[in-house]
Scaffold this active site. Structure first.
Site, PDB file in Angstrom:
ATOM      1  N   GLU A   7       0.795  -1.225   0.000  1.00 27.35           N
ATOM      2  CA  GLU A   7       0.000   0.000   0.000  1.00 27.35           C
ATOM      3  C   GLU A   7       0.831   1.281   0.000  1.00 27.35           C
ATOM      4  O   GLU A   7       0.509   2.237  -0.707  1.00 27.35           O
ATOM      5  CB  GLU A   7      -0.925   0.056   1.235  1.00 27.35           C
ATOM      6  CG  GLU A   7      -2.010  -0.983   1.265  1.00 27.35           C
ATOM      7  CD  GLU A   7      -1.579  -2.239   1.993  1.00 27.35           C
ATOM      8  OE1 GLU A   7      -2.446  -2.994   2.394  1.00 27.35           O
ATOM      9  OE2 GLU A   7      -0.350  -2.466   2.136  1.00 27.35           O
ATOM     10  N   ASP A  80      -2.132  -5.414   3.067  1.00 29.20           N
ATOM     11  CA  ASP A  80      -2.378  -5.757   4.477  1.00 29.20           C
ATOM     12  C   ASP A  80      -3.224  -7.023   4.639  1.00 29.20           C
ATOM     13  O   ASP A  80      -4.076  -7.333   3.795  1.00 29.20           O
ATOM     14  CB  ASP A  80      -3.067  -4.593   5.185  1.00 29.20           C
ATOM     15  CG  ASP A  80      -2.120  -3.424   5.406  1.00 29.20           C
ATOM     16  OD1 ASP A  80      -0.895  -3.644   5.351  1.00 29.20           O
ATOM     17  OD2 ASP A  80      -2.607  -2.297   5.622  1.00 29.20           O
ATOM     18  N   ASP A  82      -5.923  -8.005   6.033  1.00 27.36           N
ATOM     19  CA  ASP A  82      -7.303  -7.905   6.513  1.00 27.36           C
ATOM     20  C   ASP A  82      -8.225  -7.729   5.323  1.00 27.36           C
ATOM     21  O   ASP A  82      -7.806  -7.791   4.166  1.00 27.36           O
ATOM     22  CB  ASP A  82      -7.445  -6.741   7.506  1.00 27.36           C
ATOM     23  CG  ASP A  82      -7.095  -5.395   6.880  1.00 27.36           C
ATOM     24  OD1 ASP A  82      -6.697  -5.357   5.703  1.00 27.36           O
ATOM     25  OD2 ASP A  82      -7.214  -4.374   7.583  1.00 27.36           O
ATOM     26  N   GLU A  84      -9.760  -5.090   4.145  1.00 25.87           N
ATOM     27  CA  GLU A  84      -9.441  -3.938   3.312  1.00 25.87           C
ATOM     28  C   GLU A  84      -8.211  -4.216   2.450  1.00 25.87           C
ATOM     29  O   GLU A  84      -8.150  -3.827   1.281  1.00 25.87           O
ATOM     30  CB  GLU A  84      -9.209  -2.706   4.194  1.00 25.87           C
ATOM     31  CG  GLU A  84      -9.462  -1.387   3.509  1.00 25.87           C
ATOM     32  CD  GLU A  84     -10.921  -1.148   3.175  1.00 25.87           C
ATOM     33  OE1 GLU A  84     -11.175  -0.290   2.320  1.00 25.87           O
ATOM     34  OE2 GLU A  84     -11.793  -1.825   3.748  1.00 25.87           O
ATOM     35  N   TYR A 293       0.689  -6.152  12.819  1.00 25.78           N
ATOM     36  CA  TYR A 293      -0.398  -5.428  12.149  1.00 25.78           C
ATOM     37  C   TYR A 293      -1.375  -4.866  13.168  1.00 25.78           C
ATOM     38  O   TYR A 293      -1.760  -5.538  14.122  1.00 25.78           O
ATOM     39  CB  TYR A 293      -1.131  -6.354  11.179  1.00 25.78           C
ATOM     40  CG  TYR A 293      -2.071  -5.609  10.274  1.00 25.78           C
ATOM     41  CD1 TYR A 293      -1.620  -4.548   9.506  1.00 25.78           C
ATOM     42  CD2 TYR A 293      -3.418  -5.951  10.194  1.00 25.78           C
ATOM     43  CE1 TYR A 293      -2.470  -3.843   8.672  1.00 25.78           C
ATOM     44  CE2 TYR A 293      -4.280  -5.264   9.352  1.00 25.78           C
ATOM     45  CZ  TYR A 293      -3.801  -4.204   8.604  1.00 25.78           C
ATOM     46  OH  TYR A 293      -4.648  -3.507   7.783  1.00 25.78           O
ATOM     47  N   ARG A 295      -4.515  -3.459  12.809  1.00 25.92           N
ATOM     48  CA  ARG A 295      -5.976  -3.561  12.691  1.00 25.92           C
ATOM     49  C   ARG A 295      -6.354  -5.016  12.912  1.00 25.92           C
ATOM     50  O   ARG A 295      -6.256  -5.841  12.004  1.00 25.92           O
ATOM     51  CB  ARG A 295      -6.458  -3.074  11.324  1.00 25.92           C
ATOM     52  CG  ARG A 295      -6.283  -1.576  11.138  1.00 25.92           C
ATOM     53  CD  ARG A 295      -6.940  -1.076   9.849  1.00 25.92           C
ATOM     54  NE  ARG A 295      -6.770   0.355   9.721  1.00 25.92           N
ATOM     55  CZ  ARG A 295      -5.760   0.947   9.094  1.00 25.92           C
ATOM     56  NH1 ARG A 295      -4.822   0.195   8.545  1.00 25.92           N
ATOM     57  NH2 ARG A 295      -5.673   2.255   9.013  1.00 25.92           N
ATOM     58  N   HIS A 340      -6.616 -11.392  13.563  1.00 23.28           N
ATOM     59  CA  HIS A 340      -5.199 -11.677  13.412  1.00 23.28           C
ATOM     60  C   HIS A 340      -4.581 -11.752  14.802  1.00 23.28           C
ATOM     61  O   HIS A 340      -5.259 -11.674  15.817  1.00 23.28           O
ATOM     62  CB  HIS A 340      -4.535 -10.593  12.567  1.00 23.28           C
ATOM     63  CG  HIS A 340      -5.268 -10.318  11.300  1.00 23.28           C
ATOM     64  ND1 HIS A 340      -5.292 -11.207  10.256  1.00 23.28           N
ATOM     65  CD2 HIS A 340      -6.031  -9.263  10.905  1.00 23.28           C
ATOM     66  CE1 HIS A 340      -6.021 -10.714   9.278  1.00 23.28           C
ATOM     67  NE2 HIS A 340      -6.489  -9.538   9.654  1.00 23.28           N
TER      68      HIS A 340
END
Length: 879
Positions: A7, A80, A82, A84, A293, A295, A340
């Protein structure tokens, strides 16, 4: 070589360091595609077909990836881990589809940006998880449908309202309802009695009366000073003996490691750090490889991390601080696919003192490091003691409680902050023996009043949303930011207070779209979305059921008139808008003319206020939040005196109290007015103070250097002094009326030295040069009127609060600049020379003419679509 896409450039730089020259690592700079901000981007009549477009700023990033793939046969999507991140990878795959026909495409995920984690991830490639993508599509479609259909209803039926959102509106309802609870609260008086007692060894302790007249005292048994005094006499007249001493050992276990929501709560408690600032700092720490991570809904920890934590605890504190077996924490996440590992340091031995980080990042890392180690430490051991002291006739009894920590355990490194109404543990008691006398000292009655529930902080609001199952941790920061930016809520000393517009929106939605702001409905919808993530439910089925009922609710509001809506909201908010008056008179009667009744009205500029129904004969108005019988309401219209033959009066208007000279009429339709500065109470205003305000700005004199006038005044940004086009803020409103030329010149000089003068010839000097931007042009840290910022060409991005300008790096600046450029729609790359630009001028003019002609040809269509242009702001933040 394989092309790896992540990202952000900061993440790309860190990963490239570990992967080496065999890989080309590029950044997508977030999402590369989004729904166009117009009607039809989600089509319910076409099975919820979604039309995506590549953002203008993303085209150059797509091109960079395409160019890299020209010489490479493999694309690795490493966004990432997740939902998103999965969506970003899916968008990249879709946007590059035509270039990937003969290329190998794989997806890898890692929970930490470390060499070992990335190396292991590269050994386990997979395909994009379609279930997670479907969950993203469902959330994005829902938020779009709500935002683009509900926000225009608000605009038409409730002037001043800006937007509505699927989770945003429910969050706002929580804040508004808490404020209504506070307003409806009526304090109740009660008394307690405490006695200072002394042991035979001369040690003192304090005990509270718990039994009176042989009966246990309840909270409201002593409701008056007389009741308390009688209780004092009952204790005073009796000898007291220690009846029992009970000491019990107790243990206190450590807290689990952080997940997203608990990290946001603790950062708010300990540092006053908002959810957005917390996640921004955590993002930087993750991209630099310092933490896992950020989130996550999970609180479990990788086995190797647990053992590393235990080793570090043993090395630092000794064997007794390491429990016999590792601590295991059970995940609270509803959907294992979206959970996670917890948020933890990637290297347990990397203590905060070893890292050089920006202030906010250092604080957050220190918090995460301590909490992680503490979660694997031994329990704290305490001794809790309860002492009962009473009279022989059992008429009175008092109790003292206390505790002592006999082994600190995890408390040696970490203790969690506390929210409102979480009482502290008792103090340590002296040695007290059963059966021994207790000598009485001071016996004190104390008056108390029950307290209303506290306003939400970001920490307590996130905690409440999590309890209700509303939203997801990754969305809390953006939701809170949105309701503040929309002007629905304001933050005051870290407390969230609803604005009048927020109350109106909540009242409207609660009456006409009640189902969609219900807590249970929103939580149940989140559960359905989790089922989509797990692959247990088709996402189009969820959308179809939602749209069927939601579109019917929209249709029911089609014929609503603004007057009808205002009348309904006026009725619903009646207890807040028109509280009962002390004299028992009608709360809706006008306090000025007495003949008219007060009503909710809307202003042309948006928003609402309370006004008299006898307008224009009676012009009484006040803000929604000011009760009619409050101090300001009573003082409205008070004559303070005369000046130049005109009355000076104190008024209370829709925007608060102000002073006015004369009356409005044909000759003077707008008489001179001045609002009371913040902190000035209406009852303290006299003629002298009023004239001081009305005569602003105040001339100070001519500047000694150029003879230009220097003035002091109060503007939208507070008190200031002005010289030519230079404005310099003053720290105190009172200084506006007393500041002299020497002080004014000093303040103005300081402003010029900081480079903050508007129109000044003195150009601001950079605080730090960060180096060359990857796309060309120097990046600098600059001083600004509202704090330091990073500058690249025409793009300026404010530094996060608490960031030291000297500590800023190019890696930290690039994401800030990219986010700012994307938000503003600017072409960020600076021009390299003036001449090429001049040569292209005719072509630009021709293009502009062509665009203007094209726009003119489409004018009717553009006009029709215009009302819904701003709606995307309502829903893109939801999730």
């Amino acid at each position: 070589m394989a092309v790896v896409v992540v990202e952000s450039p900061a993440k790309a730089k860190t990963i490239n360091k570990y992967l080496g020259s065999d890989y080309t690592v590029l950044a997508s700079f977030g999402h590369v595609r989004d729904l166009p901000p117009k009607d039809g981007s989600v089509d319910p009549d076409a099975d919820f077909e979604m039309k995506w477009e590549v953002a203008a700023d993303s085209k150059k990033h797509i091109k960079a990836i395409t160019d890299a793939l020209a010489n490479d046969d493999e694309l690795i999507l490493a966004t990432d881990p997740d939902r998103e991140g999965e969506a970003i990878s899916w968008h990249l795959q879709q946007a590059l589809a035509s270039k990937l026909k003969k290329k190998k495409v794989s997806r890898v995920t890692f929970n930490a940006i470390t060499k070992s984690a990335i190396t292991e991830a590269m050994k386990a490639p997979r395909e994009v998880d379609q279930a997670l993508v479907d969950a993203y599509l469902a959330r994005r479609a829902l938020d779009y449908l709500v935002g683009f259909n509900l926000s225009p209803v608000l605009w038409r039926k409730l002037p001043g309202a800006k937007s509505a959102g699927r989770v945003q509106s429910v969050c706002l309802r929580l804040i508004v309802e808490r404020e209504m609870e506070i307003e409806a609260f009526r304090a109740r008086e009660y008394w307690t009695v405490t006695a200072e007692l002394t042991t035979p060894r001369g040690q003192t302790f304090t005990a509270r009366l718990t039994v009176l007249g042989g009966k246990k005292l309840d909270k409201f048994d002593l409701t008056t000073a007389t009741d308390a005094e009688l209780a004092v006499q009952a204790v005073t007249s009796r000898d007291l003996t220690v009846k029992s001493v009970e000491a019990k050992p107790a243990t206190r276990n450590p807290y689990p490691p952080f997940m997203t929501s608990t990290l946001q709560q603790e950062a708010s408690r300990k540092f006053g750090m908002g959810a957005k600032a917390c996640m921004s700092a955590a993002q930087r720490l993750y991209e630099a490889g310092h933490i896992t991570y950020m989130r996550t809904d999970g609180i479990d920890m990788a086995p190797e991390a647990v053992m590393a934590a235990r080793d570090e605890i043993k090395r630092r504190f000794g064997d007794k601080y390491v429990p016999s077996s590792p601590r295991m924490y059970k995940n609270k996440a509803k959907n294992a696919q979206e959970a996670h590992e917890c948020i933890r340091p990637t290297d347990m031995s990397q203590s905060p003192d070893k890292l050089k980080l920006a202030d906010d990042q250092w604080k957050l890392y220190d918090l995460i490091w301590k909490r992680t180690l503490a979660s694997q430490m031994s329990a704290a051991v305490m001794e809790r003691t309860t002492v009962d002291v009473g009279s022989k006739d059992n008429e009175v009894e008092l109790r003292a409680t206390g505790q002592v920590v006999t082994f600190d355990g995890f408390l040696k490194i970490y203790d969690q902050g506390r929210d409102d109404d979480e009482g502290e543990d008792g103090a340590r008691l002296p040695q007290i023996m059963q059966g021994e006398p207790a000598k009485k000292g001071a016996i004190t009655p104390e008056q108390h009043f029950t307290q209303p529930p506290p306003r939400y902080t970001e920490a307590t609001l996130v905690k409440r949303m999590e309890e209700l199952g509303i939203g997801r941790p990754s969305t809390y920061a953006s939701i809170l930011t949105t309701i503040v930016d929309r002007g629905y809520v304001r933050k005051d000393k870290n407390r969230l207070i609803p604005e009048d517009t927020g109350r109106l929106v909540t009242a409207f939605l609660s009456n006409y779209f009640r189902r969609y702001v219900e807590y249970d409905f929103t939580a149940d919808l989140e559960t359905e979305l989790d089922d989509i993530s797990a692959g247990d439910r088709p996402y189009r089925d969820v959308l179809a059921r939602f749209w069927r009922d939601f579109s019917a609710a929209l249709a029911e509001t089609a014929d609503l008139r603004i007057g009808e809506v205002l009348s309904k909201i006026d009725e619903v908010l009646g207890p807040h808008l028109y509280p009962a008056r002390a004299d028992g008179s009608d709360p809706r009667s006008c306090p000025v003319c007495s003949a008219g009744r007060l009503h909710l009205k809307t202003a042309r500029s948006g928003g609402a206020f309370i006004g008299c129904g006898n307008y224009p004969d009676c012009r009484y108005t006040r803000p929604l939040s000011a009760p009619a019988d409050g101090e300001a309401g009573v003082l409205d219209g008070k004559v303070l005196g005369e000046d130049e033959g005109a009355q000076i009066t104190l008024r209370v208007g829709r925007f608060g109290p102000y002073v006015q000279k004369g009356e409005a009429g044909e000759e003077v339709p707008k008489p001179p007015r001045a609002s009371l500065p913040k902190g000035w109470s209406p009852e303290s205003i006299d003629l002298e103070r009023a004239l001081q305000l009305l005569n602003l700005p105040r001339p100070i004199g001519n500047h000694p250097e150029d003879g230009a006038l220097v003035e002091a005044g109060i503007g939208r940004f507070g008190p200031y002094v002005k010289h030519n086009s230079t404005y310099a803020n003053l720290p105190d409103v009172e200084e506006v009326f007393t500041i002299g030329m020497n002080r004014a010149v000093e303040v103005l000089a300081q402003k010029l030295a900081r480079g903050g003068a508007r129109g000044s010839a003195a150009a601001a000097q950079p605080l730090k040069d960060l180096g060359e931007h990857p796309e060309g042009g120097v990046v600098q840290v600059m001083p600004g009127r509202y704090g330091p910022y990073v500058k690249w060409g025409k793009v300026n991005a404010t530094l996060p609060k608490g960031t030291e300008p000297e500590a800023m790096t190019l890696e930290e600046a690039l994401p800030l600049l990219e986010a700012k450029a994307s938000k503003g729609g600017k072409k960020a790359a600076p021009k390299k020379a003036a001449k090429p630009a001049a040569e292209k001028k005719p072509a630009a003019k021709k293009a502009a003419t062509k665009t203007a002609t094209k726009t003119a040809a489409k004018k009717p269509a553009a006009k029709k679509a215009a009302p819904k242009k701003a709606a995307p702001e309502a829903d893109v933040v939801e999730d």
